[in-house]
Design a protein around this motif. Structure first.
Motif, PDB file in Angstrom:
ATOM      1  N   THR A 375     -29.232 -94.832  28.324  1.00 25.77           N
ATOM      2  CA  THR A 375     -28.296 -93.854  28.815  1.00 25.77           C
ATOM      3  C   THR A 375     -27.784 -94.109  30.209  1.00 25.77           C
ATOM      4  OG1 THR A 375     -30.263 -92.565  29.705  1.00 25.77           O
ATOM      5  CG2 THR A 375     -29.857 -92.146  27.203  1.00 25.77           C
ATOM      6  N   SER A 376     -26.408 -93.635  30.318  1.00 26.73           N
ATOM      7  CA  SER A 376     -25.991 -93.907  31.749  1.00 26.73           C
ATOM      8  C   SER A 376     -24.959 -92.718  32.246  1.00 26.73           C
ATOM      9  CB  SER A 376     -25.042 -95.005  31.883  1.00 26.73           C
ATOM     10  OG  SER A 376     -24.170 -95.132  30.837  1.00 26.73           O
ATOM     11  N   THR A 377     -24.867 -92.330  33.570  1.00 22.02           N
ATOM     12  CA  THR A 377     -23.732 -91.279  33.741  1.00 22.02           C
ATOM     13  C   THR A 377     -22.794 -91.904  34.759  1.00 22.02           C
ATOM     14  OG1 THR A 377     -25.465 -90.514  35.742  1.00 22.02           O
ATOM     15  CG2 THR A 377     -25.812 -89.450  33.436  1.00 22.02           C
ATOM     16  N   GLN A 378     -21.708 -91.580  34.743  1.00 22.08           N
ATOM     17  CA  GLN A 378     -20.715 -92.192  35.507  1.00 22.08           C
ATOM     18  C   GLN A 378     -19.585 -91.258  35.353  1.00 22.08           C
ATOM     19  OE1 GLN A 378     -19.156 -96.006  34.216  1.00 22.08           O
ATOM     20  NE2 GLN A 378     -18.056 -96.256  36.213  1.00 22.08           N
ATOM     21  N   ASP A 379     -19.323 -90.764  36.774  1.00 20.06           N
ATOM     22  CA  ASP A 379     -18.304 -89.908  36.997  1.00 20.06           C
ATOM     23  C   ASP A 379     -18.373 -88.455  36.077  1.00 20.06           C
ATOM     24  OD1 ASP A 379     -16.881 -91.771  38.722  1.00 20.06           O
ATOM     25  OD2 ASP A 379     -15.827 -92.791  36.992  1.00 20.06           O
ATOM     26  N   GLY A 380     -19.681 -88.109  36.153  1.00 16.02           N
ATOM     27  CA  GLY A 380     -19.987 -86.625  35.279  1.00 16.02           C
ATOM     28  C   GLY A 380     -19.759 -86.895  33.962  1.00 16.02           C
ATOM     29  N   SER A 381     -19.739 -88.122  33.338  1.00 17.41           N
ATOM     30  CA  SER A 381     -19.796 -88.339  32.020  1.00 17.41           C
ATOM     31  C   SER A 381     -20.992 -88.739  31.472  1.00 17.41           C
ATOM     32  CB  SER A 381     -18.615 -89.256  31.496  1.00 17.41           C
ATOM     33  OG  SER A 381     -18.675 -89.451  30.135  1.00 17.41           O
ATOM     34  N   TRP A 382     -21.726 -88.404  30.385  1.00 18.73           N
ATOM     35  CA  TRP A 382     -22.869 -89.072  29.964  1.00 18.73           C
ATOM     36  C   TRP A 382     -22.685 -89.873  28.768  1.00 18.73           C
ATOM     37  CZ3 TRP A 382     -28.095 -88.739  30.472  1.00 18.73           C
ATOM     38  CH2 TRP A 382     -29.036 -89.078  29.249  1.00 18.73           C
ATOM     39  N   THR A 383     -23.280 -91.011  28.646  1.00 14.28           N
ATOM     40  CA  THR A 383     -23.193 -91.899  27.547  1.00 14.28           C
ATOM     41  C   THR A 383     -24.350 -92.374  27.137  1.00 14.28           C
ATOM     42  OG1 THR A 383     -21.184 -92.729  28.285  1.00 14.28           O
ATOM     43  CG2 THR A 383     -22.143 -94.153  26.808  1.00 14.28           C
ATOM     44  N   LEU A 384     -24.698 -92.526  25.679  1.00 12.22           N
ATOM     45  CA  LEU A 384     -25.945 -92.797  25.096  1.00 12.22           C
ATOM     46  C   LEU A 384     -25.898 -93.749  24.098  1.00 12.22           C
ATOM     47  CD1 LEU A 384     -29.048 -90.562  23.842  1.00 12.22           C
ATOM     48  CD2 LEU A 384     -27.678 -92.131  22.152  1.00 12.22           C
ATOM     49  N   PHE A 385     -26.386 -94.785  23.990  1.00 13.16           N
ATOM     50  CA  PHE A 385     -26.347 -95.654  22.965  1.00 13.16           C
ATOM     51  C   PHE A 385     -27.509 -96.214  22.205  1.00 13.16           C
ATOM     52  CE2 PHE A 385     -26.311-100.229  21.330  1.00 13.16           C
ATOM     53  CZ  PHE A 385     -25.226-100.140  20.501  1.00 13.16           C
ATOM     54  N   ALA A 386     -27.784 -96.015  21.069  1.00 16.53           N
ATOM     55  CA  ALA A 386     -29.026 -96.379  20.245  1.00 16.53           C
ATOM     56  C   ALA A 386     -28.760 -97.312  19.390  1.00 16.53           C
ATOM     57  CB  ALA A 386     -29.577 -95.188  19.457  1.00 16.53           C
ATOM     58  N   TYR A 387     -29.553 -98.362  19.275  1.00 19.07           N
ATOM     59  CA  TYR A 387     -29.633 -99.546  18.329  1.00 19.07           C
ATOM     60  C   TYR A 387     -30.831 -99.663  17.303  1.00 19.07           C
ATOM     61  CZ  TYR A 387     -29.264-104.000  16.326  1.00 19.07           C
ATOM     62  OH  TYR A 387     -29.259-105.048  15.475  1.00 19.07           O
ATOM     63  N   ILE A 388     -30.752 -99.221  16.292  1.00 13.54           N
ATOM     64  CA  ILE A 388     -32.096 -99.105  15.298  1.00 13.54           C
ATOM     65  C   ILE A 388     -31.965-100.241  14.131  1.00 13.54           C
ATOM     66  CG2 ILE A 388     -33.220 -97.647  13.937  1.00 13.54           C
ATOM     67  CD1 ILE A 388     -31.729 -95.284  15.018  1.00 13.54           C
TER      68      ILE A 388
END
Length: 405
Positions: A375-388
């Motif tokens: 997960t990361s936050t940048q400029d008020g935007s939240w990003t999530l990436f999951a690899y299963i």
């Protein structure tokens, strides 16, 4: 022992074997063998009888072979002590095979007793044929009765399961209609007050009615409580709508794909009721993965957690992008959305975000399967990436089939 050898515990077959064994031993005691080959022949016959509950077909054939070739080694075999075992073998073969085998066995015996090895002058061949035919018929009758009983039991189980699913679906509908609509409306009101406007959407804010900072904080907490309650209610509905039975297999990945699609559709519907502009896609790149039950449940539960976090932490009414990519050997989930203003400056670490402990738990689970969750936050935007990564489907129960209301 019962699990490894269920045939051993079949009460009727086991009882018949004990009766035949006692009958055979009694005949041997009444007229014991006089040579070593006779003793060996009797020992082979008794051993086949004792093992027959475990290996029904093979030992039944072995009994017939032992009885047939006994005359070649010892005259004791001609005394008739193998007759109970032969009748038992014929009956068990009739029970464990099919009507064609039964007809073949009867034909073989008729040809043998009339042409190959006719009985003595004091034996009625018609009576002998009738006795063997009756044993074969009893074996088939036992098999038909057992199959009929099993089918009736399965039909009753399916009927009870259907009634249970219908009852749970009605309960889920009642909960949804009675609770979720009011909670969603309350969340709308709370979010308007948080923004400083209690007049409603499309109406200019009145300075006299403007929400104070203290009131806005109270309304923010109320909104959190409402969203948390809404999430919990939907989780209860999900459990009610979950079919506890399993699919027989998922070789083409269709069950996993349908399960994730149903979760995406349900999550989108909930977020749209809360005012979010949600865009979710499910894309297959190169084929759908045939996941094991554990992987399917993990991916589905992670999707539910993502939807719950969006409702709690995303900026009200914001644009949300959610993507599920299905590959032949993996599942990839990507989430992007603006965060609430009071969370926009939060650190990138999961544990500093409200609800992040749930993501931290999923991260550990994914790592145990050699997967990743970032997960990361940048400029008020939240990003999530999951690899299963998707493990090869095994013989364990298949994926849980979700029944949508």
């Amino acid at each position: 022992m019962r699990t490894q050898h269920p045939n051993l515990w079949h009460p009727i077959r086991f009882a018949i074997m004990l009766i035949v064994l006692a009958w055979t031993i009694y005949g041997v005691c009444y007229e014991p063998p006089t040579d070593i080959f006779g003793v060996i022949w009797v020992a082979m016959l008794v051993t086949a009888l004792v093992l027959s509950p475990l290996f029904l077909k093979s030992t039944s054939v072995a009994i017939l072979v032992i009885a047939s070739i006994g005359d070649l080694f010892t005259p004791y075999a001609h005394l008739g002590n193998s007759l109970p075992a032969q009748l038992y073998a014929y009956g068990m073969l009739a029970y464990s095979t099919n009507a064609i085998i039964v007809a073949t066995l009867l034909t073989y015996y008729v040809v043998n007793i009339l042409l190959i090895d006719p009985p003595g002058p004091n034996t009625n061949p018609v009576a002998m044929v009738s006795m063997y035919a009756m044993v074969l018929l009893l074996g088939r009758t036992l098999s038909w009765s057992e199959k009929t009983t099993q089918k009736s039991f399965e039909a009753a189980q399916n009927k009870n399961r259907l009634q249970e699913l219908e009852s749970r679906a009605r309960i889920a509908d009642a909960i949804h209609d009675a609770v979720t609509g009011d909670l969603s409306a309350a969340a709308f009101v709370a979010q308007r007050h948080i923004g400083g406007n209690s007049s409603g959407p499309g109406v200019a804010a009145d300075p006299a009615n403007a929400t104070t900072t203290a009131d806005a904080e109270d309304w923010r907490q109320i909104n959190e409580y409402i969203l948390s309650a809404l999430t919990n209610v939907h989780r209860v509905i999900d459990e009610l709508n979950m079919d506890p039975t399993t699919l027989p297999g998922d070789a083409d990945g269709e069950a996993l794909s349908n399960l994730l699609r149903a979760t995406l559709d349900d999550g989108d519907r909930r977020l749209r009721k809360l005012g979010f502009n949600i865009t979710s896609i499910r894309h297959c790149a190169g084929g759908k993965p045939s996941a094991s039950q554990a992987i399917a449940e993990l991916a589905n539960n992670l999707l539910r957690e993502i939807y719950a976090n969006i409702a709690r932490h995303a900026a009200p009414g914001s644009k949300v992008d959610l993507s599920v990519m299905l590959r032949p050997n993996a599942i990839e989930i990507t989430q992007i959305n603006p965060m609430k203003e009071d969370m926009a400056g939060a650190d990138e670490r999961d544990d500093e975000l409200p609800g992040g402990h749930g993501l931290a738990s999923f991260k550990k689970q994914l790592e145990s399967y050699q997967g990743t969750l970032t997960t990361s936050t940048q400029d008020g935007s939240w990003t999530l990436f999951a690899y299963i990564p998707v493990t090869v489907i095994d013989d364990s129960p298949g994926l849980l089939e979700q029944v949508q209301v």
